[in-house]
Scaffold this motif. Sequence first.
Motif, mmCIF file in Angstrom:
data_model
loop_
_atom_site.group_PDB
_atom_site.id
_atom_site.type_symbol
_atom_site.label_atom_id
_atom_site.label_comp_id
_atom_site.label_asym_id
_atom_site.label_seq_id
_atom_site.Cartn_x
_atom_site.Cartn_y
_atom_site.Cartn_z
ATOM 1 N N ALA A 1 -0.411 -7.471 3.685
ATOM 2 C CA ALA A 1 0.417 -8.375 4.479
ATOM 3 C C ALA A 1 1.054 -9.476 3.643
ATOM 4 O O ALA A 1 2.169 -9.907 3.919
ATOM 5 N N THR A 2 0.343 -9.948 2.620
ATOM 6 C CA THR A 2 0.823 -11.130 1.882
ATOM 7 C C THR A 2 1.264 -10.839 0.461
ATOM 8 O O THR A 2 1.848 -11.704 -0.181
ATOM 9 N N THR B 1 0.530 -9.838 -3.670
ATOM 10 C CA THR B 1 -0.468 -10.141 -4.693
ATOM 11 C C THR B 1 -0.150 -11.413 -5.467
ATOM 12 O O THR B 1 -0.985 -12.298 -5.580
ATOM 13 N N MET C 1 -7.389 -12.048 -1.660
ATOM 14 C CA MET C 1 -6.133 -11.393 -2.030
ATOM 15 C C MET C 1 -6.233 -9.884 -1.839
ATOM 16 O O MET C 1 -5.323 -9.257 -1.316
ATOM 17 N N PRO D 1 0.106 -15.191 -3.372
ATOM 18 C CA PRO D 1 -1.178 -15.791 -2.991
ATOM 19 C C PRO D 1 -2.023 -16.215 -4.192
ATOM 20 O O PRO D 1 -2.673 -17.264 -4.152
ATOM 21 N N THR E 1 -6.098 -9.005 1.932
ATOM 22 C CA THR E 1 -4.874 -9.297 2.678
ATOM 23 C C THR E 1 -3.604 -8.918 1.934
ATOM 24 O O THR E 1 -2.516 -9.280 2.368
ATOM 25 N N ARG E 2 -3.708 -8.165 0.853
ATOM 26 C CA ARG E 2 -2.517 -7.915 0.041
ATOM 27 C C ARG E 2 -1.480 -7.039 0.731
ATOM 28 O O ARG E 2 -0.307 -7.103 0.396
#
Length: 96
Positions: A32-33, A35, A26, A38, A29-30
């Motif tokens: 892009a995705t 918190t 997390m 995911p 890649t936070r």
Amino acid sequence: MVTELIQAQATDVFRIGLIVALVVTMFRTRAATGTVLPLAAGVLFVAVIVPLTQGGTVAAPIWLQIATGIGVNLVFVAVALAVAGVLRSALGAGRG
């Protein structure tokens, strides 16, 4: 039965490893995705996949294993986020 189930899940090394990997992923890649999504998906995934693949050490209905797994996973995620926050502030990361 519930107490034994929570104790068994809280000491499951596989579950702990999955949650730690979830939190590390997390953070990586936070951007892009995000918190929350995911983490929520990961908590639910681990809560379902562990009892379905490993079989419980405590005889309990699958819905109870999943429900208590969600609770245990949330506690693990909270602890992992707290530890990560302390480490990041101690190392000076995250300062703008």
